[in-house]
Design an enzyme around this catalytic site. Sequence first.
Site, PDB file in Angstrom:
ATOM      1  CG  LEU A 139      -1.994  -1.016   1.376  1.00  0.00           C
ATOM      2  CD1 LEU A 139      -2.756  -0.811   2.680  1.00  0.00           C
ATOM      3  CD2 LEU A 139      -2.950  -0.990   0.199  1.00  0.00           C
ATOM      4  CG  ASP A 140       0.682   4.212  -3.075  1.00  0.00           C
ATOM      5  OD1 ASP A 140       1.597   3.451  -3.453  1.00  0.00           O
ATOM      6  OD2 ASP A 140      -0.170   4.688  -3.847  1.00  0.00           O
ATOM      7  CE  LYS A 141       5.257   8.852   4.871  1.00  0.00           C
ATOM      8  NZ  LYS A 141       6.312   9.886   4.803  1.00  0.00           N
ATOM      9  CB  THR A 143      -2.995   3.986   0.581  1.00  0.00           C
ATOM     10  OG1 THR A 143      -2.889   4.755  -0.611  1.00  0.00           O
ATOM     11  CG2 THR A 143      -4.256   3.132   0.511  1.00  0.00           C
ATOM     12  NE  ARG A 240      -1.722   8.118  -5.973  1.00  0.00           N
ATOM     13  CZ  ARG A 240      -0.460   8.268  -5.572  1.00  0.00           C
ATOM     14  NH1 ARG A 240       0.214   7.231  -5.063  1.00  0.00           N
ATOM     15  NH2 ARG A 240       0.117   9.449  -5.657  1.00  0.00           N
TER      16      ARG A 240
END
Length: 321
Positions: A139-141, A143, A240
């Site tokens: 997961l992105d930082k 998110t 995104r």
Amino acid sequence: MAKYQTPKDKHSLYFKVKDPILLLPFLLEVMPNRGRNSVKSILKRGQVTVDDHIETKHDYRLHPGQTIAILKNKAAAKENILVGMTILYEDQDLIVIHKEAGLLSIATLKEKKMTAYHQLIEHVRREHPQNKIFVVHRLDKDTSGVMMFAKNERTKQALQRSWRESVKKRTYVALVEGKVSTKNGYISSWLKETSTHLMYSSPTNNGGQHAITHYKVLQSNQHFSLLEVQLETGRKNQIRVHMQDLGHPVVGDKKYGSKHNPIRRLGLHAKTLSFIHPTKGKQLTFEAEVPKTFWKVSKKIEDASKKIFTNPIMKQFIILL
């Protein structure tokens, strides 16, 4: 089918912001017994959460109504307390966590220790120094939500090899800019990465990876919409990029066209992960509660004219006229 949800945190102190103020002065105010350096250390260790994201910047601007959570030092020192994450499930093969926004999944050149991966390595090595953790997906930082790690190479390979067949449901919630007029739909395109690590989308095959995203509107107003998003494929930055394609970029996502950020974080949350356990063969479902700020910002605003006609005093006034 077993189902697991985010447990409530009992190891933090909670405060409400009443007036605009910077984060460090606020913390010094609510923790009068601590010195400036001590408070800065608490910030640096990721023990402070603003609404639903970890914040480490001492000059971060707070706004009235925000909730500040401070993980107690005694709790942070205990072996079973993890910073910025909560273990939802663990067995001999895997660990499922709820990651908060602001915590890195894995190390970067700038940050090695303040990551979900590093903390879980330390967690499993308390049982045995040779234990390991393996990344299954990321997961992105910025998110938040449900994320899974394997505890052995066999489980990692089994999950990655059969990911599309094993994962039965992978649901995100996205807070996006503007009112999405179509109640449900999907975006299909090919995604390719530039030399500057920006993903771009093409409606025709550009040599990249085919990506399909399904969405439905949960609620909306004229300024923001809350979408439930189902991934048919799992590509880098897929949601995104596809929200940008839709003309409604994810809130706080400057990289892909966002111009507004009322929640002061990325408006993306991994709500549900449901999969077939690679060794037990049963289906497990994990859920992380949608951040309250997502619901609040996208709440439908009642039309002013309706308020007039439903107000009993105004009704009488109109009849007299």
